[in-house]
Write an enzyme that holds these catalytic residues in place. Sequence first.
Site, PDB file in Angstrom:
ATOM      1  N   HIS A 191      25.030 -33.310  16.882  1.00 12.85           N
ATOM      2  CA  HIS A 191      26.067 -34.774  16.964  1.00 12.85           C
ATOM      3  C   HIS A 191      26.991 -34.545  16.100  1.00 12.85           C
ATOM      4  CE1 HIS A 191      26.237 -38.477  19.043  1.00 12.85           C
ATOM      5  NE2 HIS A 191      26.076 -38.811  17.670  1.00 12.85           N
ATOM      6  N   GLU A 192      25.592 -34.854  14.888  1.00 17.21           N
ATOM      7  CA  GLU A 192      27.043 -35.309  14.186  1.00 17.21           C
ATOM      8  C   GLU A 192      27.840 -34.166  13.140  1.00 17.21           C
ATOM      9  OE1 GLU A 192      26.513 -38.056  12.603  1.00 17.21           O
ATOM     10  OE2 GLU A 192      24.429 -38.378  13.375  1.00 17.21           O
ATOM     11  N   HIS A 220      31.085 -35.286  15.084  1.00 15.04           N
ATOM     12  CA  HIS A 220      31.829 -36.177  14.418  1.00 15.04           C
ATOM     13  C   HIS A 220      32.230 -35.732  12.830  1.00 15.04           C
ATOM     14  CE1 HIS A 220      30.174 -39.620  15.971  1.00 15.04           C
ATOM     15  NE2 HIS A 220      28.633 -39.455  15.606  1.00 15.04           N
ATOM     16  N   HIS A 276      35.782 -34.106  14.849  1.00 14.55           N
ATOM     17  CA  HIS A 276      36.371 -34.768  15.196  1.00 14.55           C
ATOM     18  C   HIS A 276      37.126 -35.068  14.111  1.00 14.55           C
ATOM     19  CE1 HIS A 276      37.451 -38.582  18.245  1.00 14.55           C
ATOM     20  NE2 HIS A 276      38.412 -38.468  17.877  1.00 14.55           N
TER      21      HIS A 276
HETATM   22 ZN   LIG Z   1      27.339 -40.640  16.505  1.00 15.15          ZN
END
Ligand SMILES: [Zn+2]
Length: 702
Positions: free
Chosen positions: A486-487, A490, A493
């Site tokens: 998940h991290e 980011h 992104h």
């Molecule tokens: Zn998050």
Amino acid sequence: MLSFKNRLSFAKGGTPMPSEPLLAPWGGPYGGVPPFDKIKVADFKPALLKGMELGRLDIKKIAESTDAATFDNTIVAFEDSTRPFNRAGTLFGTFTSTMNSKPMQAVEKEMAPKLAAFSDEVTQNDALFARIKQVYDNRTAAKFSPEALRLTEVTYQRFARRGAALGKAEKARLKEINGKLAELFTTFSQNVLADEESQTITLDKEADLAGLPESVRASMAAAAEAKQLKGKWLITNTRSSAEPFLTYASRRDLREKVWRMWISRGDTAGPHDNKPVMTQILALRGERAKLLGFKSHAHWIIDDNMAKTPDAAMGLMMKVWKAAVARVREEVADMQKLADADKAGHKIEAWDYRYYAEKVRKSKYDLDEDQIKAYLQLDKLRDAMMWASGQLYGFVFKPIKNVPVYHKDVTVYEVLRDGKHLGLWYFDPYARDGKRSGAWMSEYRTQENFTKTPAAPIVSNNSNFVKAKPGSPILISWDDASTMFHEFGHALHGLNSNVHYPSLAGTNTKRDFVEFPSQLNEHWLSTPEVLSKFCVHYQTNKPIPPELVAKIQKAKNFNQGFKTVEYLAAAIYDLKIHLAPTDKPIDPAKFEQVTMKEIGCPTEIVMRHRPPQFLHIFSDDEYSAGYYAYIWADTLTADAAEAFVEAKSFYDKPTAKRLYESIMSVGNSIPPDVAFRKFRGRDVDTDALMRDRGFPISGRKG
Ligand SMILES: [Zn+2]
């Protein structure tokens, strides 16, 4: 989650370049790197103050220009302003979240209101806002490029939403409120940190460890040793320490003790009690919303998000809530059966949930968390994330040693694509005193390409794994592995960003959109490619057997009732308390009780973050009235994941290319609903979320 504290968002050049290390342009390789080797805590205050002074000169130059306001001399000039201050602010944010020693905490406490005041000073600059408004009012006639138009709108909104158009008295009060809030936010997070650092449970008898697997015992022994308690076992007041204990310990009395410590952070009467802090925060937020012309804090926050209204956010949550609670009833019934068969002689309580859920998983799916853990080594999972990003986006990660770090535990990688430098990734995986709990991504430098010198992104991932015994690998849970992905989503992104202006780059998107790329990235953990290549047994090095993978897939929606309810209970509380009238002081403890009763929260579950420790919503404004963002973004995630399923592979090149082009590279340079439509060819289908969680879709039964 994602940390926004590092981005103080106002800065620009044009003024003489300062020589102090915190303010000066970054030197070294890769177009400059954060000067972590030159940072002294004592330098933060003078540097930030000096940075503000320099920033004021930048702002004055833009605001007091006698030329007609244009996109270039106003919007772009503002985008390029207060750079020394921004650099110091980024380093300050990094230290308050990862190296928050006692002296640093004192600086934070003193500087937080000053930083808020500076931000308001910029927003409330009448001459500056008048020029921004001129460009904004003229935007259609001016025939801007789509990105320039978007930047103009985003900049104008940022000012307008924060009261730039208010009268003098209102502005003064707003500034007061923001300053007071900044102080309270700091107090709130320092109180949580104090309880996390000072409260531990030491076990000194082997008998206290009943039920715990070897890996958990080893982590607890290592934690004890680090605190000079060699030969004992320590449970620290962090999620990665408490959760494994609650999952395996057969000593019910100790489970209850650990659970109570863990859920009471910030809730104990005394100097670190966060309840009075919350009452003040809520009152000030309510007053501020009214000043800004909104009915409540929730209305103000959500107006600037994809959901647009609290009703839309609540509507989605309640749709999922009913199905999730029904699932919890089934889960509890399954657990109670096992407990009764064991003659446990008690009803399932909150401190029993994880323990009996684990037993149900074993009996129903023949699957045991510890069995999976043996295949989940922290280092290999890091390599897996990098490999998957190579398949999707062509990234190559190269470990480097030629840049300074703030702690010896941090490692740095250069990110390349087609042999070309793309950015840097800093990885700070281990728990330590002074580091905020949980996991997050932050950005040291945002991608940009609008001046003579384009800037490549520098991002970091941070988590709180407990170190293993020297020489042994760190084995982590499936949930923790998902969080890593998940991290890293980011981070991807930020790294993939390819826009002109930093305000629109990478993760600088709407709050209820920004969790979409990160949640989507979680899906690559369970792809057969990652499982077979990287999930290898820590002793035999053999890949995870297909039977075990099949069991994991089959159990995919196991405990989904618990996971969804613990999250939604927190998200619904967040939204309701920020909708509540604030003319009378709010008692947050009572509000919690009443709300949980009103929505029928099963008594076997408490919210994932109880209010006195709910950093997402009380340590700053960013996720306040915005914790719903995770489920909102998850509707986008579930639907986007189905695009890969339809393409028959999560590594399908055309789908990955479309994801890069319409989502990962564009940041906020196009509106999020437009970006999603570009990727999927249509609007989001919210039923995909129900399918993903294995919940029935109402109205289409049978
Ligand atoms: Zn998050």
